[in-house]
Structure formats: C-alpha cells, structure tokens
Design a protein around this motif. Structure first.
Motif, PDB file in Angstrom:
ATOM      1  N   UNK A   5       0.809  -1.213   0.000  1.00 61.25           N
ATOM      2  CA  UNK A   5       0.000   0.000   0.000  1.00 61.25           C
ATOM      3  C   UNK A   5       0.847   1.270   0.000  1.00 61.25           C
ATOM      4  N   UNK A   6       2.039   1.175   0.624  1.00 58.36           N
ATOM      5  CA  UNK A   6       2.929   2.333   0.709  1.00 58.36           C
ATOM      6  C   UNK A   6       4.346   1.895   0.348  1.00 58.36           C
ATOM      7  N   UNK A   7       4.876   2.520  -0.694  1.00 58.29           N
ATOM      8  CA  UNK A   7       6.216   2.202  -1.168  1.00 58.29           C
ATOM      9  C   UNK A   7       7.134   3.395  -0.939  1.00 58.29           C
ATOM     10  N   UNK A   8       8.341   3.109  -0.502  1.00 59.32           N
ATOM     11  CA  UNK A   8       9.369   4.129  -0.338  1.00 59.32           C
ATOM     12  C   UNK A   8      10.459   3.834  -1.350  1.00 59.32           C
ATOM     13  N   UNK A  28       4.250   0.847  -7.959  1.00 54.63           N
ATOM     14  CA  UNK A  28       3.191   1.621  -7.293  1.00 54.63           C
ATOM     15  C   UNK A  28       1.914   1.582  -8.120  1.00 54.63           C
ATOM     16  N   UNK A  29       2.043   1.749  -9.418  1.00 53.15           N
ATOM     17  CA  UNK A  29       0.870   1.727 -10.299  1.00 53.15           C
ATOM     18  C   UNK A  29       0.200   0.364 -10.286  1.00 53.15           C
ATOM     19  N   UNK A  35       3.341   6.241  -3.371  1.00 48.94           N
ATOM     20  CA  UNK A  35       4.786   6.229  -3.563  1.00 48.94           C
ATOM     21  C   UNK A  35       5.410   7.431  -2.872  1.00 48.94           C
ATOM     22  N   UNK A  36       6.385   7.152  -2.016  1.00 46.35           N
ATOM     23  CA  UNK A  36       7.125   8.195  -1.311  1.00 46.35           C
ATOM     24  C   UNK A  36       8.562   8.163  -1.832  1.00 46.35           C
ATOM     25  N   UNK A  37       9.049   9.322  -2.228  1.00 47.17           N
ATOM     26  CA  UNK A  37      10.380   9.471  -2.809  1.00 47.17           C
ATOM     27  C   UNK A  37      11.311  10.057  -1.758  1.00 47.17           C
ATOM     28  N   UNK A  84       5.049  13.932  -0.519  1.00 48.67           N
ATOM     29  CA  UNK A  84       5.633  12.591  -0.560  1.00 48.67           C
ATOM     30  C   UNK A  84       7.072  12.607  -1.056  1.00 48.67           C
ATOM     31  N   UNK A  85       7.718  13.770  -0.966  1.00 53.43           N
ATOM     32  CA  UNK A  85       9.135  13.914  -1.305  1.00 53.43           C
ATOM     33  C   UNK A  85       9.886  14.248  -0.020  1.00 53.43           C
TER      34      UNK A  85
END
Length: 143
Positions: A5-8, A28-29, A35-37, A84-85
């Motif tokens: 659900x949440x990607x870094x 993520x798609x 998506x967190x960068x 998310x950056x």
C-alpha cells in the motif's frame, strides 16, 4: 487485493536514479500504492572524517538545497506529490529505517549495482537497508 500500500523509493541523485524510479513507479501503479520518494544527504563531516575544525554548515545547506531541487524535478516527472518527497540528512540505512517506521512503509525500493551473485548486496547501502528494516526490500539492479 494489493500486497503493498505504501512504497518508499530511496534514491541517490546520480544519472542512474531514473532506472530505480521507473521500477518504483511501475510497482506503485500495479499495486495501486502510494509512492514516497526519498533521498538521504550524508552529513559533510562523515565525508571529511569529522575532524575538520571548520564550519561546514553552508556546504551542508547547499547540498541539502540541491537535493531538494533535484527531488522536486523527479517528483514532477514521476507524479509524486511534494508532501511525498523527503530529503533528510544522516546515514542512508538509518534514515531509510526511520522513514519506514514513520510512514508505515510496506516496501522499500533501492538501486543496487550489478555485482554478481551474493555480492549484489554485500557492502552496499542496499545491504544496510535490507538488514534492519521491518518490511520487504526490492533491490533494482542498475546497469
């Protein structure tokens, strides 16, 4: 149902970063995940041994500013919102572990240079992230 659900995605700011970002965006798609960068700026004192008797604050601030500007460009290009950056200062492995906990991350995506066999992760930042995080880690091989 999505597994993640949440990607870094933790990147360095080299010309190889888009390889990792492309894979992260694809993941993520496909998962319908957030998506967190992130980029970790290492403290200048570490790079110079920490024994230099001078104020390196201005240099550290310049590195931080340059990292934020580059991350903003990647964020715009890959559709990652400003909130998310993340640019943070510290040791990459430790900061990624902290961000995993802070943001309830399910999967960390990092780049790894193409060594052969088990050496793919040995001695690298990817290895440090892998050994100590509480979630899955995907090491994207950089060519």
């Amino acid at each position: 149902m999505p597994v993640y659900k949440k990607l870094l995605v933790a990147i360095d700011l080299t010309e190889e970063a888009p390889q990792v970002l492309n894979k992260a965006k694809e993941m993520a798609t496909s998962q319908g995940a957030e998506l967190i960068l992130a980029h970790v700026v290492e403290p200048v004192g570490y790079a110079y041994g920490g024994d230099i008797p001078m104020d390196l604050t201005e240099l550290q601030d310049q590195l931080d500013k340059a990292a934020r500007e580059q991350l903003t460009k990647y964020g715009e290009e890959y559709g990652i919102t400003e909130e998310n950056q993340v640019v943070t200062v510290g040791r990459p492995e430790s900061e990624v572990h902290r961000l995993v906990k802070e943001h309830a991350i399910d999967l960390v995506i990092v780049g790894s240079h193409g060594r052969k066999g088990f050496q793919l992760l040995l001695g690298s930042t990817a290895n440090g992230v892998l050994h100590g995080t509480e979630c899955d880690v995907l090491a994207v091989r950089i060519f």
